[in-house]
Design a protein around this motif. Sequence first.
Motif, PDB file in Angstrom:
ATOM      1  N   LEU A 132     -11.340  33.579   9.048  1.00 29.97           N
ATOM      2  CA  LEU A 132     -11.446  32.260   8.425  1.00 29.97           C
ATOM      3  C   LEU A 132     -12.230  32.302   7.118  1.00 29.97           C
ATOM      4  O   LEU A 132     -12.051  31.427   6.258  1.00 29.97           O
ATOM      5  N   VAL A 135     -10.023  31.954   4.102  1.00 30.14           N
ATOM      6  CA  VAL A 135      -9.080  30.851   3.916  1.00 30.14           C
ATOM      7  C   VAL A 135      -9.763  29.486   3.825  1.00 30.14           C
ATOM      8  O   VAL A 135      -9.074  28.461   3.692  1.00 30.14           O
ATOM      9  N   THR A 136     -11.070  29.432   3.909  1.00 29.74           N
ATOM     10  CA  THR A 136     -11.786  28.166   3.760  1.00 29.74           C
ATOM     11  C   THR A 136     -13.136  28.411   3.110  1.00 29.74           C
ATOM     12  O   THR A 136     -13.737  29.481   3.285  1.00 29.74           O
ATOM     13  N   ALA A 265     -12.459  27.133  13.734  1.00 24.59           N
ATOM     14  CA  ALA A 265     -12.166  26.253  12.597  1.00 24.59           C
ATOM     15  C   ALA A 265     -12.744  24.862  12.846  1.00 24.59           C
ATOM     16  O   ALA A 265     -13.334  24.246  11.945  1.00 24.59           O
ATOM     17  N   TRP A 347      -6.029  19.656   9.255  1.00 31.56           N
ATOM     18  CA  TRP A 347      -6.773  20.675   8.507  1.00 31.56           C
ATOM     19  C   TRP A 347      -6.896  21.950   9.335  1.00 31.56           C
ATOM     20  O   TRP A 347      -6.679  23.053   8.834  1.00 31.56           O
ATOM     21  N   VAL A 351      -5.319  25.559   8.187  1.00 32.27           N
ATOM     22  CA  VAL A 351      -6.240  26.668   7.935  1.00 32.27           C
ATOM     23  C   VAL A 351      -5.998  27.818   8.914  1.00 32.27           C
ATOM     24  O   VAL A 351      -5.973  28.990   8.528  1.00 32.27           O
ATOM     25  N   GLU A 354      -2.853  29.726   8.039  1.00 34.50           N
ATOM     26  CA  GLU A 354      -3.056  30.575   6.867  1.00 34.50           C
ATOM     27  C   GLU A 354      -3.793  31.858   7.237  1.00 34.50           C
ATOM     28  O   GLU A 354      -3.508  32.936   6.705  1.00 34.50           O
ATOM     29  N   THR A 408      -3.729  22.880  -0.694  1.00 29.09           N
ATOM     30  CA  THR A 408      -4.118  24.273  -0.909  1.00 29.09           C
ATOM     31  C   THR A 408      -3.327  24.874  -2.053  1.00 29.09           C
ATOM     32  O   THR A 408      -3.877  25.566  -2.926  1.00 29.09           O
ATOM     33  N   VAL A 413      -8.327  26.580  -2.322  1.00 24.82           N
ATOM     34  CA  VAL A 413      -9.145  26.364  -1.128  1.00 24.82           C
ATOM     35  C   VAL A 413     -10.341  25.467  -1.421  1.00 24.82           C
ATOM     36  O   VAL A 413     -10.642  24.531  -0.671  1.00 24.82           O
ATOM     37  N   ASP A 417     -10.963  21.823   0.376  1.00 28.35           N
ATOM     38  CA  ASP A 417     -12.115  21.592   1.254  1.00 28.35           C
ATOM     39  C   ASP A 417     -13.153  20.669   0.624  1.00 28.35           C
ATOM     40  O   ASP A 417     -13.959  20.058   1.340  1.00 28.35           O
TER      41      ASP A 417
END
Length: 494
Positions: A132, A135-136, A265, A347, A351, A354, A408, A413, A417
């Motif tokens: 993660l 990707v965030t 997440a 979300w 996420v 991804e 996105t 990213v 976010d």
Amino acid sequence: MSDTPFGFGLPPEEPENGDEGKKKGNQGGQGGPNPFGFPGMGLPGGAGGPGGADNPFAAMFGSMNPNDLGAAFQQLGQMLSYEGGPVNWDMAKDIARQTVAQGTSDGVKDASVGSSEKSAVEEAVRLADHWLDGVTSLPSGATTAVAWSRAEWVEATLPVWKELVDPVAERVGVAMGSVLPEEMQAMAGPLLGMMRSMGGAMFGQQIGQAVGTLAGEVVGSTDIGLPLGPAGKAALLPLNIQAFGKDLGVPAEEVRLYLALREAAHARLFAHVPWLRSHLFGAVEGYARGIKVDTSKLEDVVGQLDPSNPEQLQEALQGGMFQPQDTPEQKAALARLETALALVEGWVDAVVHEAAKPRLTSADAMRETMRRRRASGGPAEQTFATLVGLELRPRRLRDASRLWASLTDARGVDGRDGLWEHPDMLPTASDLDDPDGFVHREQLDFSEIDKMLGEAAEKRGKGPQGEADSTSTSTPTSDSDSDSDSDGEGGAKK
């Protein structure tokens, strides 16, 4: 609505047949009417003798074995002696634990989590957090990873269920008192106390059964999109994960990893968006305030209460006691809650996909399985509807996921976010209908606004001496030339 609220009243009229009347009436001090309206329950000593067909206790308990009889009396005692809040949470906990102990419909019983399962969960959450990171922009929110049994899930989540359900239960408590005629309320103190106790027990029965059933189906602490577990803990249920992946044709390791991604997440979102939890729970409470309780159904439920058949309570309450009022305020509260929950789940869906897509061959299949589980009215939606009188709209979850994915692509990213910085920056229900319009709309930059407000506050905090010092020590080209006396000039230069 009848004239004898909750079944408290006189016995039925005696039939014309005198002999039959003597059997059922209160003759010569023998027996008495049913004082509480409970089916088959009257005062002892009625005609017909003990064990006879007209013995109320025989009718009520005759088919029960001694263990069941003891449990019924214990449950009735709990019901009438409770003096706490709107829900008898001790009863709810006991029933939830009993439900868990009975096992699920497929015959799988709860079991303690072994050391190997704990290690597997810890490793899956650790790896999921690592994936993660790419990707965030939100950092890890799980300080610990835990593996729970079903009973441990019940224990850990009941405090949050209490926070969710008490506002609705309060409405029922008020309604129970309002069922009595106004002229009776002033002199019905003990009666009202009994009804409140029964109301707390009714909700305790319902919640305990629902939470216990849900414990046999959930795979983590965030299955309903709300943080049910303690802050900072990513929790998975190995027994339920095994059942979840049984017929998927996906390796057990991949199933565990995918579900760990979802749990981790959720943990990031709730840990690093400080306003989100209160926003969601406030929306639940706002919705609860607008719920209308069907007092006629409530009267029927309590009037026909049978302590030997506790399931009757749950069935009756699930039959539609809650009636949302069709008002603008209630519609707004419902839309706010549904949209917020959809944005959280959308979300997480975007996420997690991804992160999983390049690493798990089953990513697409697992994603579709989770979506169908939600869209088919899975355990989360059903339980939420039972306890809060609210049904979610799974369609919104897919819409929200598409919107986050589009954000996105369009903003990256950080841009995606960054919308979690303030609730006013999030998409609305209408934005879910037009995701492209929202994605390409010019958004307010709240970080710049905060910076401007901070600078203004700093200037207001300076005294006259501070301004003089700033002017005397600055060069002509310094930023301090733009003091309050030269704001216009500074603006012209810009």
